[in-house]
Design a protein around this motif. Structure first.
Motif, PDB file in Angstrom:
ATOM      1  N   HIS A 179      -6.368   9.163   1.781  1.00  0.00           N
ATOM      2  CA  HIS A 179      -6.139   7.995   2.623  1.00  0.00           C
ATOM      3  C   HIS A 179      -6.865   6.786   2.027  1.00  0.00           C
ATOM      4  O   HIS A 179      -7.868   6.935   1.336  1.00  0.00           O
ATOM      5  N   ARG A 180      -6.350   5.599   2.358  1.00  0.00           N
ATOM      6  CA  ARG A 180      -6.998   4.369   1.923  1.00  0.00           C
ATOM      7  C   ARG A 180      -7.087   3.409   3.099  1.00  0.00           C
ATOM      8  O   ARG A 180      -6.136   3.246   3.868  1.00  0.00           O
ATOM      9  N   GLU A 185      -7.078  -4.059   7.208  1.00  0.00           N
ATOM     10  CA  GLU A 185      -5.743  -3.476   7.310  1.00  0.00           C
ATOM     11  C   GLU A 185      -5.805  -2.080   7.929  1.00  0.00           C
ATOM     12  O   GLU A 185      -6.861  -1.449   7.975  1.00  0.00           O
ATOM     13  N   GLU A 188      -3.763   3.791   5.390  1.00  0.00           N
ATOM     14  CA  GLU A 188      -2.497   4.189   4.785  1.00  0.00           C
ATOM     15  C   GLU A 188      -2.703   5.444   3.950  1.00  0.00           C
ATOM     16  O   GLU A 188      -3.812   5.739   3.498  1.00  0.00           O
ATOM     17  N   VAL A 189      -1.620   6.185   3.757  1.00  0.00           N
ATOM     18  CA  VAL A 189      -1.659   7.374   2.916  1.00  0.00           C
ATOM     19  C   VAL A 189      -1.338   6.961   1.489  1.00  0.00           C
ATOM     20  O   VAL A 189      -0.275   6.378   1.229  1.00  0.00           O
TER      21      VAL A 189
END
Length: 260
Positions: A179-180, A185, A188-189
């Motif tokens: 994940h990030r 934000e 996200e993957v």
């Protein structure tokens, strides 16, 4: 991660107390300016075990299921995540310990009330902590949690690393996912693929992410290689020929230190 069960997903930096070959270099959160002679122990005193840690090695007792150890060069402090309770349980029993550069325990429960705190990494005055399905942001100066970010779909967040732009990468060992979380934000993957073979330790190296994988959290005889993931295109490939049940990975000069 000597205190954790051998089949448990674990994360970067806890001393591999069963492997004496790593004892003198178990500063897996260390950068080149870290006091690399400092050794973290899971709570046993060398005087009671009969083991001589050697000159310059500090044995620090008092942790409870220590999972990761991280050296923060800016503040010249060590941080240790302590699971304390049952692995993966949302029991509020976990805490982060703070030590000075010489290994003196400054605060056993520097920040408490966590569940299963695992990987830890500092960036720009904040300490990021992986905790099952959430990412905690701790303000180091005030020792307070300033944000807790839920990671959708996460089952066992493990290690944490940060790139130069402040994007936080977190491994989910149970779902083979990276994940990030970019500043400001939603999470996200980056990649979700069984081919990552239970990713654990993470380290950003230029425009690539080095991944140390376990292989299997339920079978001791299933090992994995290391991987490199292209952060621009999210493609990954095997990194080197070494295999093992890898845990933490850190850079030390031109080398990488990897716990197994």
């Amino acid at each position: 991660d000597g205190s954790a069960a051998t089949d448990a997903p674990s994360s970067s930096g806890a001393a591999t107390t069963g492997d004496t070959s790593t004892t003198a270099a178990d500063t897996t959160g260390a950068t080149t300016d870290a006091p690399t002679s400092t050794s973290m122990d899971t709570g046993t005193d060398a005087a009671t075990t009969g083991d001589d840690p050697g000159d310059g090695v500090v044995v620090v007792p008092g942790f409870m299921t220590p999972e990761s150890v991280y050296w923060e060069p800016e503040g010249q402090r060590w941080y240790v995540s302590n699971i304390v309770g049952a692995l993966g349980a949302k029991d509020g029993m976990g805490w982060i310990s703070q030590l000075d550069a010489d290994g003196t325990l400054l605060a056993a429960q520097w920040v408490a009330g966590l569940d299963t705190p695992a990987g830890i990494r500092a960036h720009a005055g904040a300490l990021f902590v992986a905790d099952i399905d959430r990412l905690h942001v701790i303000d180091i100066a005030s020792a307070t949690i300033t944000d807790t970010i839920a990671i959708p779909g996460a089952m066992f967040l493990n290690d944490v690393t940060v790139d130069g732009a402040g994007a936080v990468y977190v491994s989910d060992t149970a779902t083979h996912t990276i994940h990030r979380v970019k500043p400001g934000e939603a999470p996200e993957v980056v990649v979700q693929d069984p081919g990552l073979q239970a990713p654990n330790g993470l380290f950003v190296l230029g425009d690539q992410l080095v991944i140390a994988s376990i292989g299997s959290t339920g079978a001791d005889d299933i090992v994995a290689p290391m991987f490199k993931l292209d952060l621009a295109g999210a493609a990954f490939s095997q990194f080197g020929a070494l295999t093992g049940k890898f845990d933490g990975v850190e850079q030390d000069g031109d080398d990488l230190l990897v716990t197994d």
